[in-house]
Design an enzyme around this catalytic site. Structure first.
Site, PDB file in Angstrom:
ATOM      1  N   SER A   1       5.666   9.951   1.657  1.00 50.41           N
ATOM      2  CA  SER A   1       5.817   8.826   2.435  1.00 50.41           C
ATOM      3  C   SER A   1       6.983   8.907   3.466  1.00 50.41           C
ATOM      4  O   SER A   1       7.103   8.505   4.340  1.00 50.41           O
ATOM      5  CB  SER A   1       6.281   7.671   1.567  1.00 50.41           C
ATOM      6  OG  SER A   1       5.054   7.217   0.731  1.00 50.41           O
TER       7      SER A   1
ATOM      8  N   GLY B   1       2.128   6.232   1.170  1.00 52.35           N
ATOM      9  CA  GLY B   1       1.928   6.774   2.075  1.00 52.35           C
ATOM     10  C   GLY B   1       2.840   6.681   3.566  1.00 52.35           C
ATOM     11  O   GLY B   1       3.358   5.532   3.661  1.00 52.35           O
TER      12      GLY B   1
ATOM     13  N   CYS C   1       2.800   0.064  -1.812  1.00 47.25           N
ATOM     14  CA  CYS C   1       3.563   0.502  -0.705  1.00 47.25           C
ATOM     15  C   CYS C   1       2.483   0.384   0.235  1.00 47.25           C
ATOM     16  O   CYS C   1       2.211  -0.733   0.832  1.00 47.25           O
ATOM     17  CB  CYS C   1       4.246   1.740  -0.748  1.00 47.25           C
ATOM     18  SG  CYS C   1       5.612   1.989   0.374  1.00 47.25           S
ATOM     19  N   LEU C   2       2.040   1.427   1.116  1.00 39.44           N
ATOM     20  CA  LEU C   2       1.260   1.515   2.243  1.00 39.44           C
ATOM     21  C   LEU C   2      -0.124   0.925   1.946  1.00 39.44           C
ATOM     22  O   LEU C   2      -0.779   0.202   2.488  1.00 39.44           O
ATOM     23  CB  LEU C   2       0.962   2.862   2.667  1.00 39.44           C
ATOM     24  CG  LEU C   2      -0.148   2.919   3.794  1.00 39.44           C
ATOM     25  CD1 LEU C   2       0.634   2.497   4.906  1.00 39.44           C
ATOM     26  CD2 LEU C   2      -0.384   4.771   4.144  1.00 39.44           C
TER      27      LEU C   2
ATOM     28  N   GLN D   1       0.307  -2.825   2.063  1.00 41.91           N
ATOM     29  CA  GLN D   1       0.215  -3.238   3.439  1.00 41.91           C
ATOM     30  C   GLN D   1      -1.241  -3.264   4.176  1.00 41.91           C
ATOM     31  O   GLN D   1      -1.902  -3.999   4.903  1.00 41.91           O
ATOM     32  CB  GLN D   1       0.772  -2.303   4.516  1.00 41.91           C
ATOM     33  CG  GLN D   1       2.631  -2.300   3.981  1.00 41.91           C
ATOM     34  CD  GLN D   1       3.322  -0.985   4.618  1.00 41.91           C
ATOM     35  OE1 GLN D   1       2.994  -0.393   5.258  1.00 41.91           O
ATOM     36  NE2 GLN D   1       4.714  -1.084   3.795  1.00 41.91           N
TER      37      GLN D   1
ATOM     38  N   ASN E   1      10.849   2.530  -0.567  1.00 40.05           N
ATOM     39  CA  ASN E   1      10.812   3.356   0.656  1.00 40.05           C
ATOM     40  C   ASN E   1       9.721   3.078   1.665  1.00 40.05           C
ATOM     41  O   ASN E   1       8.545   3.415   1.467  1.00 40.05           O
ATOM     42  CB  ASN E   1      10.419   5.002   0.308  1.00 40.05           C
ATOM     43  CG  ASN E   1      10.219   5.935   1.368  1.00 40.05           C
ATOM     44  OD1 ASN E   1      10.680   5.843   2.353  1.00 40.05           O
ATOM     45  ND2 ASN E   1       9.557   7.044   0.921  1.00 40.05           N
TER      46      ASN E   1
ATOM     47  N   GLY F   1       9.169   1.304   5.947  1.00 41.33           N
ATOM     48  CA  GLY F   1       9.644   0.937   7.381  1.00 41.33           C
ATOM     49  C   GLY F   1       9.022  -0.281   7.720  1.00 41.33           C
ATOM     50  O   GLY F   1       9.075  -0.995   8.793  1.00 41.33           O
TER      51      GLY F   1
ATOM     52  N   HIS G   1       8.099   0.580  -5.407  1.00 47.52           N
ATOM     53  CA  HIS G   1       7.330   1.860  -6.463  1.00 47.52           C
ATOM     54  C   HIS G   1       8.122   1.559  -7.759  1.00 47.52           C
ATOM     55  O   HIS G   1       8.966   1.972  -8.251  1.00 47.52           O
ATOM     56  CB  HIS G   1       8.189   3.083  -5.662  1.00 47.52           C
ATOM     57  CG  HIS G   1       7.646   3.454  -4.782  1.00 47.52           C
ATOM     58  ND1 HIS G   1       6.379   4.421  -4.729  1.00 47.52           N
ATOM     59  CD2 HIS G   1       7.724   3.163  -3.500  1.00 47.52           C
ATOM     60  CE1 HIS G   1       6.091   4.487  -3.202  1.00 47.52           C
ATOM     61  NE2 HIS G   1       6.911   3.868  -2.450  1.00 47.52           N
TER      62      HIS G   1
ATOM     63  N   GLU H   1       6.842   2.963 -10.287  1.00 45.60           N
ATOM     64  CA  GLU H   1       6.632   4.445 -11.181  1.00 45.60           C
ATOM     65  C   GLU H   1       7.988   5.313 -10.825  1.00 45.60           C
ATOM     66  O   GLU H   1       8.460   6.413 -11.512  1.00 45.60           O
ATOM     67  CB  GLU H   1       5.488   5.377 -10.532  1.00 45.60           C
ATOM     68  CG  GLU H   1       5.716   6.196  -9.215  1.00 45.60           C
ATOM     69  CD  GLU H   1       6.232   5.513  -8.053  1.00 45.60           C
ATOM     70  OE1 GLU H   1       6.691   6.023  -6.959  1.00 45.60           O
ATOM     71  OE2 GLU H   1       5.664   4.255  -7.800  1.00 45.60           O
TER      72      GLU H   1
END
Length: 350
Positions: free
Chosen positions: A45, A218, A245-246, A249, A287, A289, A327, A329
């Site tokens: 990522s 990612g 995460c990605l 989104q 993590n 943006g 995350h 994990e």
């Protein structure tokens, strides 16, 4: 080797280059974690980014080959105040400097990283250049103009389909830059995983007799992955879908929501998140943006970030979807949020 860090806003900092003695340009961001630098370095990522560590000394426990989150260092540059020359840990196999050299990644040290962090917080993430050369302003501008991270997901995704055997549910993992510990977390629960490249079609996924689809983490801007979003739309309602995460989104976009770029992102292992369904607060590893700023009508918010109230999780009972921004994990608590993988399986099992 003496070097310079040049920011897109015109500021310049003197320091020393370590690791790969070269030149690198990327998006400048910061991470507030006091540990976990190896996981950070190998997290796909971070592809395309130069990461500033706020903690002053990095490399204290060295590097070991067991804690890799991918097959190598994925970021464009690594900025620290000071590196530990003699790491001390029974699992240590090499130094931070040697690790960066092995993967041809430029490091920069001897700079006030907390000052740099304040600049990013006040002015936002920006492009930066690490170099040992005396460059003209035209050359600097050319370096920044050439930098493009729009193909980041393609760069870090698997090129071939592969399987991780298990005796439980069959899950198709779409690899946008998946971290190894996500795969291990499913493997530990007996899940049979089939890992697909980022551009797999819905038709191919549905041909593999899957029980569910997992959308991985990612790099990059989810809004640019229009082809991926179209394929996810075709899967909604046909299979349960979970994501991190990605993946979270992209699900928002596929269901009619939107995302926006944060001024300086969330990166670290100390972000408080409230699980609204369990009425509990967890310290999480993050993590990203980008965040979801418009929630799809068919989704309800399940988690919020207590620092800025941004959306950290969503669920759709109707479509059998559950996704989170952070995350689970990554073990910052260390295992506080691991329950989410069990929640994922509950969604899949119906």
């Amino acid at each position: 080797m003496k070097g310079k860090l040049i920011l897109e806003n015109g500021m310049s900092f003197d320091g020393k280059i370590f690791g790969e003695l070269g030149e690198s340009v990327g998006e400048l961001v910061f991470n507030t974690g006091m540990t976990g630098y190896q996981e950070l370095l190998t997290d796909p990522s971070y592809y395309g980014q130069i990461v500033v560590m706020t903690y002053p000394m990095v490399g204290n426990y060295g590097i070991n080959l067991e804690d890799m989150e991918s097959n190598g260092v994925k970021l464009k540059g690594f900025i620290i105040k000071e590196d530990a020359k003699l790491p001390n840990n029974f699992r240590c196999e090499m130094t931070l400097d040697g690790f960066l050299r092995q993967y041809n990644v430029v490091g920069f040290k001897g700079v006030d990283t907390r000052h740099l962090t304040k600049i990013i917080r006040e002015q936002g993430a920006m492009k930066a250049l690490i170099t040992s050369k005396d460059l003209t302003q035209k050359e600097i501008d050319e370096h920044f103009a050439k930098f493009n991270n729009s193909d980041a997901v393609e760069k870090v995704s698997t090129k071939e389909i592969y399987e991780i055997p298990g005796t439980g549910k069959r899950i198709g993992v779409i690899d946008f830059g998946v971290k190894r510990n996500i795969l291990r977390s499913f493997e530990k629960r007996g899940v049979h995983q089939i890992v697909f490249p980022w551009n797999v079609t819905a038709e191919e996924l549905l041909s593999h007799d899957l029980d569910a689809v997992f959308l991985s983490n990612g790099p990059g801007d989810p809004a640019e992955l229009t082809g991926v979003i179209d394929e996810i739309k075709k899967l909604v309602g046909k299979l349960p879908i979970v994501g991190i995460c990605l993946g979270h989104q992209l699900l928002a976009w596929a269901l009619g929501g939107t995302t926006t770029k944060l001024k300086y992102g969330h990166r670290g292992c100390n972000h408080p998140v409230k699980d609204l369904e369990k009425n509990r607060i967890f310290i999480t590893s993050q993590n990203h943006g980008y965040v979801v700023d418009k929630v799809p009508e068919s989704m309800k918010v399940t988690h919020i970030n207590l620092n800025d109230n941004s959306i950290e999780g969503m669920r759709s009972e109707e479509h059998k979807i559950l996704c989170v921004q952070y995350h689970p994990e990554a073990w910052p608590g260390p295992a506080d949020s691991e329950y989410l993988f069990d929640d994922f399986l509950k969604v899949i099992e119906g």
